[in-house]
Scaffold this motif. Sequence first.
Motif, mmCIF file in Angstrom:
data_model
loop_
_atom_site.group_PDB
_atom_site.id
_atom_site.type_symbol
_atom_site.label_atom_id
_atom_site.label_comp_id
_atom_site.label_asym_id
_atom_site.label_seq_id
_atom_site.Cartn_x
_atom_site.Cartn_y
_atom_site.Cartn_z
ATOM 1 N N ASP A 128 4.286 -10.068 5.378
ATOM 2 C CA ASP A 128 3.811 -9.094 4.401
ATOM 3 C C ASP A 128 4.470 -9.235 3.040
ATOM 4 N N THR A 130 5.309 -10.449 -0.574
ATOM 5 C CA THR A 130 4.585 -11.085 -1.665
ATOM 6 C C THR A 130 5.430 -12.223 -2.241
ATOM 7 N N SER A 211 7.959 -2.962 2.328
ATOM 8 C CA SER A 211 6.668 -2.389 2.709
ATOM 9 C C SER A 211 6.051 -1.669 1.525
#
Length: 335
Positions: A128, A130, A211
């Motif tokens: 997850d 980036t 997150s």
Amino acid sequence: MKRTQVDILMPVFNAEATLPACLKSLSRQTEKRWRCWAIDDGSTDASPEILQDAAVRDTRIHLISKKHEGIVSALNTGMRYCTAPKTARMDADDWMHQKRLALQISALQKNPRWSAVGCHVRGFPRGDMTAGGRRYEAWLNGVQNEKDLCSEAWIECPVAHPSLMFQTSTLQAFGYHEHGWPEDYDLVLRMLTQGKHIGMVPQKLLSWRDSPNRLSRTSPRYQLDAFTRCKAFYLVQNFLASHARYVLWGHGPTGRRLRRSLAEYDRSPSHIVEVHPRRIGQVLRGAPVIVPEDLLDLRPERIVVSVAGASPRAKIRMALNAMGFQENQDYVCAA
């Protein structure tokens, strides 16, 4: 019973999904002489029940409940309960490596001048993250020692807040302040500008959750402009305290943002260093645009390098060092 060596200061808000794994990582520590103060900041999920159950199973865990007032209030509330010699920060959605507490306690004992010590981090879930998150992780983990930490401090917070372990007396003396910008960055800059030393254990001892719901992604206090206001405030308190004028290297978006923030404290550039051919020779906001080589004749007392990107900054540092300027004395990098 052996004396508690470290208090773990952990604010909690609606963390039912991540608390069990976080608490499990505490129980696996090789250093057993810890105590955890979990400050529930008015959670509306099952976090209080999870913490209460954990406290029954392990008497080292203590639940402190309060109304929801935000992270600064929660941290300052919990800090008052910390009486062990050391205090480790922890977030309720992260994991500790099993040797984190032991290695950081050892580092502080071996380096008595250090008021705090951080460690490297491993972002997760990896799938997850980036590209920007991976670059930030690499930048944080590039800080190898106290010297690196001081040099990078004006770029952004050079150490992940939940990776820090403090001398409790220092943490309580400084506390957390509410200014509308990142409370962790504020604390680190206050400590450094007041002569405190922060070290680093260059090992990945914290799994740091990245997150979309993380507070650093959702709260205005962690946005780019807030970071810039924070560093401008402390630049004026420290590096630019006796200098109303400075040379600004870089006038792209990063440099312009910092210039505007410094102008609020009556600090303005006397000259602007640029390499863009179209800008050289212009006058921007009253400041002539010069090339780097002009600094040899100008010999300014204060240079603020405000250029995004680690690679360009590394080249600028090399150039300034070759001209005889010293970092954190004659110039700082403040992206």
